[in-house]
Design an enzyme around this catalytic site. Structure first.
Site, short mmCIF file in Angstrom:
data_model
loop_
_atom_site.label_atom_id
_atom_site.label_comp_id
_atom_site.label_asym_id
_atom_site.label_seq_id
_atom_site.Cartn_x
_atom_site.Cartn_y
_atom_site.Cartn_z
N ASP A 6 0.85 -1.19 0.00
CA ASP A 6 0.00 0.00 0.00
C ASP A 6 0.88 1.24 0.00
O ASP A 6 1.78 1.38 0.84
CB ASP A 6 -0.90 -0.02 1.24
CG ASP A 6 -1.91 1.12 1.26
OD1 ASP A 6 -2.02 1.82 0.24
OD2 ASP A 6 -2.58 1.31 2.29
N ASP A 101 -3.71 2.62 -5.30
CA ASP A 101 -2.50 2.62 -4.49
C ASP A 101 -2.30 1.35 -3.67
O ASP A 101 -1.46 1.31 -2.77
CB ASP A 101 -2.49 3.83 -3.55
CG ASP A 101 -3.67 3.81 -2.57
OD1 ASP A 101 -4.61 3.02 -2.76
OD2 ASP A 101 -3.63 4.59 -1.60
N GLU A 102 -3.05 0.29 -3.98
CA GLU A 102 -2.94 -0.96 -3.23
C GLU A 102 -2.90 -2.17 -4.17
O GLU A 102 -3.56 -2.17 -5.20
CB GLU A 102 -4.14 -1.17 -2.30
CG GLU A 102 -4.22 -0.23 -1.13
CD GLU A 102 -5.47 -0.52 -0.30
OE1 GLU A 102 -5.36 -1.12 0.78
OE2 GLU A 102 -6.56 -0.14 -0.76
#
Length: 415
Positions: A6, A101-102
């Site tokens: 993350d 973003d993960e």
């Protein structure tokens, strides 16, 4: 073992890459029209700036503590996301990109998980400038928990949950409200039953859990116990619908400017369909006035005989629908286009009235437009009806340059 990688404070981190002087300073990113706070650096969080809070409410804090403010730059953030995910995917056998973003990573066959995670984090930071937190555990839900521990309770932003004793110790420290998939209503319900941490939940029987949380809740709890129930979804899935919608900086009181905005969003939807080799059979358009006071909302659904991704055809239908629902008595603040009933382009069935020669010519035209826009920037080649009117563009007073995707925005080094 599954890892969740993350990006830390992703939007704020993207803004810092080309402005390293902002490291250690409070940074916030605002939503469309610079309305609300949607991203904060750790320094901004420490000042008490809340996520989702209207920017004007924090104006005093912004000024007092010299907070650096940015408008959302989704072009920049999207490009950084692609770069990060490309690095991650090249280093693991399997990846599921979960959000911008993960990503979940399959670490099967990797002997030293901690050393690998440290090296991967260092590589991403060196190649992109984006810091990562990595949580490793036997299941996806536990890796989510490990990632949270990595962010908040680890010096190197790495947390490995591998042994039962270690997992149970962390479960006892982990609040029910922080478990992936448990919302505030379910948290309130479980709290009323005396369940406050993840370990207490895992101690309940399967029958009790299924009764209180249904079958999805049972899968979640089994994952907390270390039993994998959620597989990595590494295959690309076709979207069920595509939406392009914006709130204007200023209200629009005429159909001409409204049409420019609507047809531009229709063009964007069509381009996204073509990028996925998809076609849509339904088009939904909506108009809305200012939601801060009693307003008006209109919508129109268009069902097509033949699914399409042709910009000109979608624009034509949207323009006709706009004329039917537009009301000159209102000042409109928001417009949106949604294309749905999406099918693969290769499986579109033509009707007896469709002319295959015309369709083929239009496909070549759309392909040429897409190539040009990919090379020179989105909507550099546009239709005359799209126009160009700053009046309906979002208010972005603090917009940063598109450092990585626009030649004119490349940084220049002075000799």
């Amino acid at each position: 073992m599954i890892a969740l990688a993350d990006c830390n404070n992703f939007y704020a981190s993207c803004e810092r890459v080309f402005r390293p002087s902002l490291n250690g300073k409070p940074v916030v990113v605002l939503s469309n029209n610079d309305g609300c706070v949607i991203a904060r650096s750790n320094e901004a969080k420490a000042l008490g700036i809340k996520m989702g809070e209207p920017a004007f409410k924090s104006r005093y804090i912004f000024e007092k503590y010299d907070v650096h403010i940015f408008s959302t730059n989704f072009v920049l953030y999207g490009d950084f996301s692609n770069r990060v995910m490309s690095i991650l995917s090249s280093n693991v056998p399997e990846i599921e990109v979960y959000s911008i973003d993960e990503a979940f990573l399959n670490l099967e066959g990797i002997p030293n998980k901690k050393q690998f995670s440290l090296e991967l984090r260092e590589k991403v930071l060196k190649w992109t400038g984006i810091p990562l937190s990595i949580g490793v555990a036997p299941t996806k839900v536990l890796s989510k928990m490990a990632n949270s521990m990595a962010k908040n309770k680890s010096e190197n932003n790495i947390c490995i949950l591998e042994h039962v004793d270690s997992i149970n110790r962390h479960l006892k420290e982990f609040s029910i409200s922080n478990i992936w998939g448990i919302g505030w209503q379910l948290t309130k319900k479980l709290n009323s039953m005396g369940i406050y941490n993840a370990y207490q939940l895992t101690e309940k029987s399967d029958l009790w859990i299924q009764k209180q949380m249904a079958i999805t809740g049972l899968r979640l709890v089994k994952e907390l116990r270390g039993e994998p129930c959620l597989e990595l979804e590494d295959k690309w899935r076709r979207k069920k619908s595509i939406t392009t919608s914006r709130t204007f900086a200023h209200g629009i009181d005429n159909i001409r400017d409204l049409s420019k905005a609507l047809t531009t969003y229709a063009s964007i939807c069509a381009a996204k369909l073509r990028k996925e080799n998809s076609c849509a059979k339904s088009i939904y358009i909506m108009l809305a006035t200012d939601t801060s006071r009693p307003g008006h909302k209109s919508c129109k659904i268009i069902n097509l005989n033949t699914p399409t991704n042709d910009s000109l055809e979608i624009i034509s239908h949207c323009t006709e629908a706009l004329r039917n629902i537009y009301n000159s008595n209102y000042i409109y603040k928001r417009v949106g286009v949604i294309v749905s009933d999406i099918v693969p382009q290769s499986k579109v069935q033509l009707t007896v009235f469709d002319k295959t020669d015309d369709i083929e010519k239009r496909q070549h035209l759309m392909q040429a437009i897409d190539i040009m826009n990919h090379k020179y920037g989105r909507l550099r080649v546009r239709f005359a009806v799209n126009g160009y009117s700053p009046r309906w563009h979002p208010h972005q007073e603090h917009l940063s340059p598109c450092y990585t995707t626009r030649i004119s925005d490349l940084m220049r080094i002075k000799g």
